[in-house]
Design an enzyme around this catalytic site. Structure first.
Site, mmCIF file in Angstrom:
data_model
loop_
_atom_site.group_PDB
_atom_site.id
_atom_site.type_symbol
_atom_site.label_atom_id
_atom_site.label_comp_id
_atom_site.label_asym_id
_atom_site.label_seq_id
_atom_site.Cartn_x
_atom_site.Cartn_y
_atom_site.Cartn_z
ATOM 1 N N GLY A 193 30.360 45.749 28.503
ATOM 2 C CA GLY A 193 30.792 46.688 29.537
ATOM 3 C C GLY A 193 31.924 47.626 29.173
ATOM 4 N N ASP A 237 37.334 41.115 37.883
ATOM 5 C CA ASP A 237 36.884 40.663 39.198
ATOM 6 C C ASP A 237 37.628 39.363 39.539
ATOM 7 O OD1 ASP A 237 35.249 40.424 41.481
ATOM 8 O OD2 ASP A 237 33.614 39.523 40.372
ATOM 9 N N THR A 238 37.053 38.205 39.290
ATOM 10 C CA THR A 238 37.757 36.942 39.557
ATOM 11 C C THR A 238 38.873 36.701 38.553
ATOM 12 O OG1 THR A 238 36.279 35.639 38.159
ATOM 13 C CG2 THR A 238 35.656 35.886 40.490
ATOM 14 N N GLY A 239 38.741 37.307 37.363
ATOM 15 C CA GLY A 239 39.734 37.107 36.304
ATOM 16 C C GLY A 239 39.337 36.008 35.329
ATOM 17 N N LEU A 260 38.606 37.280 31.618
ATOM 18 C CA LEU A 260 39.837 37.681 30.931
ATOM 19 C C LEU A 260 40.709 36.465 30.628
ATOM 20 C CD1 LEU A 260 40.786 40.397 29.967
ATOM 21 C CD2 LEU A 260 42.091 40.664 32.058
ATOM 22 N N LYS A 288 39.353 44.715 40.816
ATOM 23 C CA LYS A 288 38.996 44.265 42.174
ATOM 24 C C LYS A 288 39.982 43.165 42.558
ATOM 25 C CE LYS A 288 33.972 44.609 41.903
ATOM 26 N NZ LYS A 288 32.734 43.817 42.028
ATOM 27 N N ASP A 339 26.960 47.499 34.225
ATOM 28 C CA ASP A 339 25.523 47.380 34.487
ATOM 29 C C ASP A 339 25.191 46.576 35.726
ATOM 30 O OD1 ASP A 339 26.287 44.794 33.423
ATOM 31 O OD2 ASP A 339 24.140 44.413 33.215
ATOM 32 N N ARG A 375 24.324 51.501 32.540
ATOM 33 C CA ARG A 375 25.513 51.563 31.673
ATOM 34 C C ARG A 375 25.787 52.983 31.181
ATOM 35 N NH1 ARG A 375 27.179 46.302 30.363
ATOM 36 N NH2 ARG A 375 25.542 44.777 30.003
HETATM 37 P P1 IMP Z 1 35.351 38.111 36.176
HETATM 38 O O1 IMP Z 1 35.267 37.063 35.112
HETATM 39 O O2 IMP Z 1 34.940 37.581 37.526
HETATM 40 O O3 IMP Z 1 36.672 38.824 36.241
HETATM 41 O O4 IMP Z 1 34.226 39.143 35.864
HETATM 42 C C1 IMP Z 1 34.391 40.150 34.976
HETATM 43 C C2 IMP Z 1 33.067 40.665 34.501
HETATM 44 O O5 IMP Z 1 32.058 40.634 35.536
HETATM 45 C C3 IMP Z 1 33.211 42.113 34.136
HETATM 46 O O6 IMP Z 1 33.668 42.259 32.807
HETATM 47 C C4 IMP Z 1 31.825 42.640 34.382
HETATM 48 O O7 IMP Z 1 31.010 42.387 33.260
HETATM 49 C C5 IMP Z 1 31.319 41.818 35.548
HETATM 50 N N1 IMP Z 1 31.550 42.527 36.830
HETATM 51 C C6 IMP Z 1 32.422 42.202 37.803
HETATM 52 N N2 IMP Z 1 32.361 43.053 38.818
HETATM 53 C C7 IMP Z 1 31.418 43.980 38.475
HETATM 54 C C8 IMP Z 1 30.906 45.152 39.124
HETATM 55 O O8 IMP Z 1 31.276 45.555 40.234
HETATM 56 N N3 IMP Z 1 29.942 45.831 38.438
HETATM 57 C C9 IMP Z 1 29.490 45.463 37.214
HETATM 58 N N4 IMP Z 1 29.951 44.367 36.573
HETATM 59 C C10 IMP Z 1 30.909 43.643 37.207
HETATM 60 MG MG MG Z 2 26.980 42.701 33.713
#
Ligand code: IMP
Ligand code: MG
Length: 174
Positions: A42, A101-103, A106, A129, A157, A163
């Protein structure tokens, strides 16, 4: 029904924000050896735009994490599909992501890279987010905070689609 309910950020808005983030990074890392670590897939678009706006010399690396599960919801288990290929010991490392998003992704990547003993470890994300955060992650450089909506484009995506869009749009769910 339209595929997208709204265009959140157009090309010009994204470019201005990338420029601003790159300016901050250039100032903060002046005189240092910086390694940008792109989170596949991404962040490829953001990474390639960002690196061309950074004035300091940079090295680039790629890391790929994968979370099993739904295309929209984040999953609990993050696995490393591809690790970086060079030694980052004593180097200044900046993880590059397009959206946090949730973190969980990362947080997992932070832990893996920290074990490689970099001189410093920070993160830059274009979108955050924040209201969805489940794990606290230190993000020094953030472009835009966005509401809890599923966005696509500029590298992001839905089921590997969209993308290549040059803008960021909110996906319409039927
Ligand atoms: P996390 O581990 O929940 O922070 O998710 C992060 C990953 O989820 C990002 O790097 C994206 O690949 C995917 N993601 C989270 N939110 C979105 C969104 O709104 N659109 C597309 N991909 C997302
Ligand atoms: Mg994805």
């Amino acid at each position: 029904m339209d595929r997208f309910s709204e265009i959140l950020f157009n090309e010009q808005t994204i470019a201005a924000k990338v420029e601003e983030l790159a300016g901050r990074i250039s100032r903060d890392y002046a005189g240092k050896e910086l390694v940008l670590v792109c989170i596949l897939k991404g962040a490829v678009t953001f990474m390639s735009d960002l690196m061309r706006r950074i004035s300091a010399p940079v090295a680039i690396e790629f890391i790929q994490a994968s979370s099993y599960g739904d295309a929209i919801l984040s999953s609990d288990s993050v696995i490393i599909k591809r690790d970086i290929g060079t030694d980052i010991g004593n180097k200044h490392v900046l993880l590059v992501d397009t959206i946090v998003d949730t973190g969980k992704t990362l947080d997992c990547l932070f832990k893996i890279l920290a074990e490689k003993n970099p001189a410093s470890l920070n993160a830059v994300t274009l979108l955050d987010k924040k209201t969805r955060r489940a794990i606290k992650v230190p993000i020094v450089y953030c472009g835009f905070e966005i509401p809890d909506k599923f966005v696509v484009g500029y590298g992001m995506d839905y089921g590997e689609k969209y993308r290549n869009l040059p803008y960021i749009a909110v996906l319409n769910h039927e």
